[in-house]
Design an enzyme around this catalytic site. Structure first.
Site, PDB file in Angstrom:
ATOM      1  N   SER A   1      -3.136 -36.234  -3.629  1.00  0.00           N
ATOM      2  CA  SER A   1      -2.563 -36.591  -4.929  1.00  0.00           C
ATOM      3  C   SER A   1      -3.548 -36.320  -6.073  1.00  0.00           C
ATOM      4  O   SER A   1      -3.135 -36.191  -7.225  1.00  0.00           O
ATOM      5  CB  SER A   1      -2.188 -38.078  -4.946  1.00  0.00           C
ATOM      6  OG  SER A   1      -1.267 -38.354  -3.923  1.00  0.00           O
TER       7      SER A   1
ATOM      8  N   ARG B   1      13.547 -23.303   3.022  1.00  0.00           N
ATOM      9  CA  ARG B   1      13.411 -23.334   1.557  1.00  0.00           C
ATOM     10  C   ARG B   1      11.934 -23.274   1.150  1.00  0.00           C
ATOM     11  O   ARG B   1      11.560 -22.544   0.240  1.00  0.00           O
ATOM     12  CB  ARG B   1      14.066 -24.620   1.024  1.00  0.00           C
ATOM     13  CG  ARG B   1      14.311 -24.658  -0.453  1.00  0.00           C
ATOM     14  CD  ARG B   1      13.173 -25.281  -1.250  1.00  0.00           C
ATOM     15  NE  ARG B   1      12.738 -26.527  -0.682  1.00  0.00           N
ATOM     16  CZ  ARG B   1      11.469 -26.929  -0.656  1.00  0.00           C
ATOM     17  NH1 ARG B   1      10.508 -26.206  -1.175  1.00  0.00           N
ATOM     18  NH2 ARG B   1      11.142 -28.078  -0.099  1.00  0.00           N
TER      19      ARG B   1
ATOM     20  N   TRP C   1      -2.563 -29.018   5.217  1.00  0.00           N
ATOM     21  CA  TRP C   1      -1.099 -29.039   5.037  1.00  0.00           C
ATOM     22  C   TRP C   1      -0.599 -27.779   4.344  1.00  0.00           C
ATOM     23  O   TRP C   1       0.283 -27.865   3.492  1.00  0.00           O
ATOM     24  CB  TRP C   1      -0.662 -30.264   4.209  1.00  0.00           C
ATOM     25  CG  TRP C   1      -1.121 -31.559   4.746  1.00  0.00           C
ATOM     26  CD1 TRP C   1      -1.996 -32.413   4.143  1.00  0.00           C
ATOM     27  CD2 TRP C   1      -0.748 -32.171   5.979  1.00  0.00           C
ATOM     28  NE1 TRP C   1      -2.199 -33.510   4.940  1.00  0.00           N
ATOM     29  CE2 TRP C   1      -1.437 -33.387   6.076  1.00  0.00           C
ATOM     30  CE3 TRP C   1       0.102 -31.789   7.025  1.00  0.00           C
ATOM     31  CZ2 TRP C   1      -1.304 -34.236   7.166  1.00  0.00           C
ATOM     32  CZ3 TRP C   1       0.236 -32.626   8.116  1.00  0.00           C
ATOM     33  CH2 TRP C   1      -0.461 -33.833   8.172  1.00  0.00           C
ATOM     34  N   ILE C   2      -1.148 -26.631   4.709  1.00  0.00           N
ATOM     35  CA  ILE C   2      -0.839 -25.419   3.939  1.00  0.00           C
ATOM     36  C   ILE C   2       0.381 -24.702   4.520  1.00  0.00           C
ATOM     37  O   ILE C   2       0.316 -24.055   5.584  1.00  0.00           O
ATOM     38  CB  ILE C   2      -2.082 -24.489   3.859  1.00  0.00           C
ATOM     39  CG1 ILE C   2      -3.290 -25.299   3.347  1.00  0.00           C
ATOM     40  CG2 ILE C   2      -1.791 -23.286   2.977  1.00  0.00           C
ATOM     41  CD1 ILE C   2      -3.060 -26.068   2.038  1.00  0.00           C
ATOM     42  N   THR C   3       1.497 -24.815   3.786  1.00  0.00           N
ATOM     43  CA  THR C   3       2.766 -24.178   4.187  1.00  0.00           C
ATOM     44  C   THR C   3       2.576 -22.665   4.241  1.00  0.00           C
ATOM     45  O   THR C   3       1.954 -22.084   3.336  1.00  0.00           O
ATOM     46  CB  THR C   3       3.862 -24.539   3.161  1.00  0.00           C
ATOM     47  OG1 THR C   3       3.989 -25.955   3.135  1.00  0.00           O
ATOM     48  CG2 THR C   3       5.195 -23.894   3.512  1.00  0.00           C
TER      49      THR C   3
ATOM     50  N   GLU D   1       4.428 -31.789  -2.897  1.00  0.00           N
ATOM     51  CA  GLU D   1       4.631 -31.495  -4.333  1.00  0.00           C
ATOM     52  C   GLU D   1       4.585 -32.771  -5.169  1.00  0.00           C
ATOM     53  O   GLU D   1       5.276 -32.891  -6.180  1.00  0.00           O
ATOM     54  CB  GLU D   1       5.953 -30.762  -4.590  1.00  0.00           C
ATOM     55  CG  GLU D   1       6.127 -29.462  -3.854  1.00  0.00           C
ATOM     56  CD  GLU D   1       5.154 -28.387  -4.279  1.00  0.00           C
ATOM     57  OE1 GLU D   1       4.386 -28.634  -5.224  1.00  0.00           O
ATOM     58  OE2 GLU D   1       5.137 -27.329  -3.642  1.00  0.00           O
TER      59      GLU D   1
ATOM     60  N   CYS E   1       2.017 -23.549 -11.745  1.00  0.00           N
ATOM     61  CA  CYS E   1       2.720 -23.149 -10.508  1.00  0.00           C
ATOM     62  C   CYS E   1       3.442 -24.349  -9.904  1.00  0.00           C
ATOM     63  O   CYS E   1       4.599 -24.249  -9.480  1.00  0.00           O
ATOM     64  CB  CYS E   1       1.734 -22.616  -9.474  1.00  0.00           C
ATOM     65  SG  CYS E   1       0.614 -21.362 -10.076  1.00  0.00           S
ATOM     66  N   LEU E   2       2.745 -25.490  -9.853  1.00  0.00           N
ATOM     67  CA  LEU E   2       3.335 -26.667  -9.197  1.00  0.00           C
ATOM     68  C   LEU E   2       4.605 -27.130  -9.898  1.00  0.00           C
ATOM     69  O   LEU E   2       5.540 -27.607  -9.245  1.00  0.00           O
ATOM     70  CB  LEU E   2       2.323 -27.814  -9.158  1.00  0.00           C
ATOM     71  CG  LEU E   2       1.186 -27.690  -8.132  1.00  0.00           C
ATOM     72  CD1 LEU E   2       0.271 -28.902  -8.204  1.00  0.00           C
ATOM     73  CD2 LEU E   2       1.727 -27.527  -6.708  1.00  0.00           C
TER      74      LEU E   2
HETATM   75  C1  LIG Z   1       5.009 -30.573   5.075  1.00  0.00           C
HETATM   76  C2  LIG Z   1       3.982 -30.504   3.994  1.00  0.00           C
HETATM   77  C3  LIG Z   1       3.699 -29.260   3.397  1.00  0.00           C
HETATM   78  C4  LIG Z   1       2.702 -29.177   2.420  1.00  0.00           C
HETATM   79  N1  LIG Z   1       2.405 -27.935   1.883  1.00  0.00           N
HETATM   80  C5  LIG Z   1       1.323 -27.826   1.066  1.00  0.00           C
HETATM   81  C6  LIG Z   1       0.892 -26.533   0.606  1.00  0.00           C
HETATM   82  O1  LIG Z   1       1.503 -25.498   0.905  1.00  0.00           O
HETATM   83  N2  LIG Z   1      -0.225 -26.459  -0.160  1.00  0.00           N
HETATM   84  C7  LIG Z   1      -0.941 -27.570  -0.521  1.00  0.00           C
HETATM   85  O2  LIG Z   1      -1.946 -27.424  -1.211  1.00  0.00           O
HETATM   86  N3  LIG Z   1      -0.545 -28.806  -0.124  1.00  0.00           N
HETATM   87  C8  LIG Z   1       0.558 -28.966   0.667  1.00  0.00           C
HETATM   88  N4  LIG Z   1       0.959 -30.212   1.105  1.00  0.00           N
HETATM   89  C9  LIG Z   1       0.159 -31.377   0.747  1.00  0.00           C
HETATM   90  C10 LIG Z   1       0.835 -32.288  -0.251  1.00  0.00           C
HETATM   91  O3  LIG Z   1       0.825 -31.717  -1.518  1.00  0.00           O
HETATM   92  C11 LIG Z   1       0.105 -33.635  -0.190  1.00  0.00           C
HETATM   93  O4  LIG Z   1       0.403 -34.193   1.069  1.00  0.00           O
HETATM   94  C12 LIG Z   1       0.505 -34.579  -1.299  1.00  0.00           C
HETATM   95  O5  LIG Z   1       0.008 -34.130  -2.534  1.00  0.00           O
HETATM   96  C13 LIG Z   1       0.002 -36.011  -1.042  1.00  0.00           C
HETATM   97  O6  LIG Z   1      -1.328 -36.004  -0.674  1.00  0.00           O
HETATM   98  P1  LIG Z   1      -1.819 -36.816   0.611  1.00  0.00           P
HETATM   99  O7  LIG Z   1      -0.925 -36.495   1.742  1.00  0.00           O
HETATM  100  O8  LIG Z   1      -3.264 -36.537   0.767  1.00  0.00           O
HETATM  101  O9  LIG Z   1      -1.582 -38.324   0.236  1.00  0.00           O
HETATM  102  P2  LIG Z   1      -2.566 -39.245  -0.647  1.00  0.00           P
HETATM  103  O10 LIG Z   1      -2.895 -38.572  -1.920  1.00  0.00           O
HETATM  104  O11 LIG Z   1      -3.710 -39.682   0.216  1.00  0.00           O
HETATM  105  O12 LIG Z   1      -1.627 -40.498  -0.931  1.00  0.00           O
HETATM  106  C14 LIG Z   1      -1.415 -41.518   0.044  1.00  0.00           C
HETATM  107  C15 LIG Z   1      -0.507 -42.576  -0.591  1.00  0.00           C
HETATM  108  O13 LIG Z   1      -1.161 -43.138  -1.725  1.00  0.00           O
HETATM  109  C16 LIG Z   1      -0.289 -43.108  -2.846  1.00  0.00           C
HETATM  110  N5  LIG Z   1      -1.051 -42.941  -4.095  1.00  0.00           N
HETATM  111  C17 LIG Z   1      -1.933 -41.979  -4.393  1.00  0.00           C
HETATM  112  N6  LIG Z   1      -2.415 -42.167  -5.640  1.00  0.00           N
HETATM  113  C18 LIG Z   1      -1.818 -43.265  -6.139  1.00  0.00           C
HETATM  114  C19 LIG Z   1      -1.866 -43.971  -7.374  1.00  0.00           C
HETATM  115  N7  LIG Z   1      -2.660 -43.555  -8.365  1.00  0.00           N
HETATM  116  N8  LIG Z   1      -1.102 -45.064  -7.506  1.00  0.00           N
HETATM  117  C20 LIG Z   1      -0.276 -45.498  -6.510  1.00  0.00           C
HETATM  118  N9  LIG Z   1      -0.175 -44.870  -5.334  1.00  0.00           N
HETATM  119  C21 LIG Z   1      -0.928 -43.758  -5.139  1.00  0.00           C
HETATM  120  C22 LIG Z   1       0.610 -41.905  -2.586  1.00  0.00           C
HETATM  121  O14 LIG Z   1       1.819 -42.039  -3.331  1.00  0.00           O
HETATM  122  C23 LIG Z   1       0.820 -42.004  -1.084  1.00  0.00           C
HETATM  123  O15 LIG Z   1       1.858 -42.917  -0.830  1.00  0.00           O
HETATM  124  C24 LIG Z   1       2.001 -30.342   2.027  1.00  0.00           C
HETATM  125  C25 LIG Z   1       2.315 -31.577   2.615  1.00  0.00           C
HETATM  126  C26 LIG Z   1       3.302 -31.657   3.572  1.00  0.00           C
HETATM  127  C27 LIG Z   1       3.612 -33.000   4.183  1.00  0.00           C
END
Ligand SMILES: Cc1cc2nc3c(=O)[nH]c(=O)nc-3n(C[C@H](O)[C@H](O)[C@H](O)COP(=O)(O)OP(=O)(O)OC[C@H]3O[C@@H](n4cnc5c(N)ncnc54)[C@H](O)[C@@H]3O)c2cc1C
Length: 423
Positions: free
Chosen positions: A177, A129, A201-203, A402, A277-278
């Site tokens: 995030s 997907r 993490w770029i799909t 996402e 887009c998101l």
């Molecule tokens: C399999 C997979 C595919 C992906 N594909 C893509 C892609 O194609 N392109 C792309 O650009 N990205 C992609 N991502 C990245 C994805 O968008 C990020 O992993 C996601 O946005 C979360 O960022 P992070 O992993 O850095 O977590 P962080 O932002 O570091 O967050 C860590 C924790 O802190 C919590 N947190 C953060 N801010 C707050 C707040 N203000 N209050 C309370 N809690 C908070 C979060 O909920 C989380 O539990 C992918 C990720 C995965 C796992």
């Protein structure tokens, strides 16, 4: 009578007298049971009846493709950690690439239909997907919406044919995030730009011919098309993932990566363009999660009907019925959310917080449903062949990508209070 009658058969089954006597139970009246077709997918409120004939036909085409060509091979690919590349031309043939694009060889559909395609592919595998979802909502959509005529002509036709695959580079090792904090920079130079930074993490990253890279140009987030093979562009596959195993994921390094001026997306302006887009991608995730939940429910119900423990099908025990009923309640609620949200999106009337609600709820409930299904299957629940453990692992990743559950909660919180928790 509803559609459910087409896959239900009423039957009267008498309790097994010998076993009842052996257990000292009195012979009781006949138990009335409804025999369910184990292949039937849950649609308890007959949402199908609300679709147009064209929508139903397209959904059925994708459903058949998933059942016949994807499900039989997916566990083996998950095991190997490999994307089933041979499915890409078939997906293109079915018109699954360019669902938001008019012209350029694409077959545009409404958002509801895009959502149902995500549901059907998600029913098989979240990585499958995601491949389609990224290509549509995060690559073809921004090229069409923010690109130049030349960029559209160059990329959209081969992408529609599945000959070119795209990826979307927003997240970074230090910023997920909070993408506004990104460190990737574009600097102007005569005739073009120099890009430096890392995207994590770029799909589709390892298999993509083109990457939509978001970078700060003079402090504003801007979009750029970077072709694979450009000197200074390195996409390294991320290994040893226990979720999203079929999905190729990359760490992208941009090291003095020089691109021509015409590779900037001229219409992309700041994070607003990113979120356009998101929002569509998040809607796709909300639908894909329901597909995964439907698959887990289907597997658990079929198993509950055939597995005998203490001489009876486990589906006849009240505790298991409670588990199945709870799964069905949550699936039905999520399907209704998706149906209504899809219609709002068709009219361009969906608010981001409404999309957040669907992503938050549907993924959370899908995870709970996958866990319950795993329990119902007993030891078999951990085997890839029964699919449930695969969905369970993948949904762990889906809950993060996402936008995490916490981030979507805060988006809803902001709407209901008028106060932002982000700043
Ligand atoms: C399999 C997979 C595919 C992906 N594909 C893509 C892609 O194609 N392109 C792309 O650009 N990205 C992609 N991502 C990245 C994805 O968008 C990020 O992993 C996601 O946005 C979360 O960022 P992070 O992993 O850095 O977590 P962080 O932002 O570091 O967050 C860590 C924790 O802190 C919590 N947190 C953060 N801010 C707050 C707040 N203000 N209050 C309370 N809690 C908070 C979060 O909920 C989380 O539990 C992918 C990720 C995965 C796992």
């Amino acid at each position: 009578m509803g559609r459910i009658d087409t896959f239900c058969r009423e039957a009267y089954i008498f309790p097994q007298p010998d076993r009842r006597r052996a257990g000292g139970l009195p012979a009781g009246p006949p138990m009335r049971v409804t025999e369910m077709d184990p292949t039937a997918l849950p649609d308890f409120y007959d949402i199908d009846a609300l679709l147009t004939e064209d929508e139903k036909a397209f959904r059925q085409t994708v459903r058949d493709f998933v059942d016949r060509e994807c499900l039989p091979i997916i566990a083996e690919h998950f095991d190997r950690g490999a994307f089933p590349m041979h499915l890409i031309p078939r997906m293109a043939e079915l018109g699954l690439f360019g669902l938001h694009v008019k012209g350029f060889g694409c077959l545009p559909q409404n958002e509801s239909t895009y959502g149902r395609v995500c549901q059907e592919l998600g029913r098989c595998d979240s990585g499958l997907r995601a491949m389609m979802s990224v290509q549509n909502s995060l690559v073809m959509l921004p090229i069409d919406a923010f690109g130049s005529d030349e960029q559209r002509r160059r990329w959209l036709p081969p992408m529609a044919r599945g000959e070119a695959i795209g990826c979307f580079g927003l997240s970074e090792p230090g910023f997920g995030s909070d993408p506004g904090g990104m460190q990737t920079r574009a600097v102007r130079e005569p005739g073009g730009f120099v890009l430096n930074g890392r995207k994590m993490w770029i799909t589709n990253g390892p298999i993509a011919q083109v990457a939509v890279i978001w970078a700060k140009l003079e402090n504003e987030v801007s979009g750029f098309l970077v072709e694979a093979g450009t000197p200074g562009f390195h996409a390294t596959p991320i290994q040893r993932k226990f979720a999203y195993r079929t999905s190729p994921t990359a760490l992208i390094r941009l090291e003095d990566c020089r691109i021509p001026a015409e590779n900037r997306l001229p219409g992309a302006r700041g994070l607003k363009s990113v979120f356009r887009c998101l929002n569509v991608a998040r809607w796709g995730v909300a639908c894909g999660a329901v597909g995964a939940a439907m698959a887990c429910y289907q597997a658990a119900r079929a198993f509950a009907l055939e597995r005998n423990v203490f001489d009876r099908p486990i589906g006849s025990y009240q505790l298991v019925q409670d588990q199945l009923a709870r799964m069905l309640v949550e699936i039905t609620k999520a399907q209704l959310v998706n149906h209504h949200l899809g219609r709002l999106m068709d009219r361009g009337a969906a608010r981001p917080a409404q999309i957040s609600l669907a992503k938050l709820n549907n993924v959370r409930e899908a995870m709970a449903i996958a866990r319950t299904a795993r329990d119902i299957l007993g030891a078999r629940g951990i085997l890839a062949d029964h699919h449930v453990i695969r969905h369970l692992c993948d949904l762990e990743a889906v809950s993060t990508l996402e936008g995490t559950a916490s981030i979507h909660t805060l988006v809803i919180g902001q709407e209901v209070t008028g106060l932002s928790a982000f700043t």
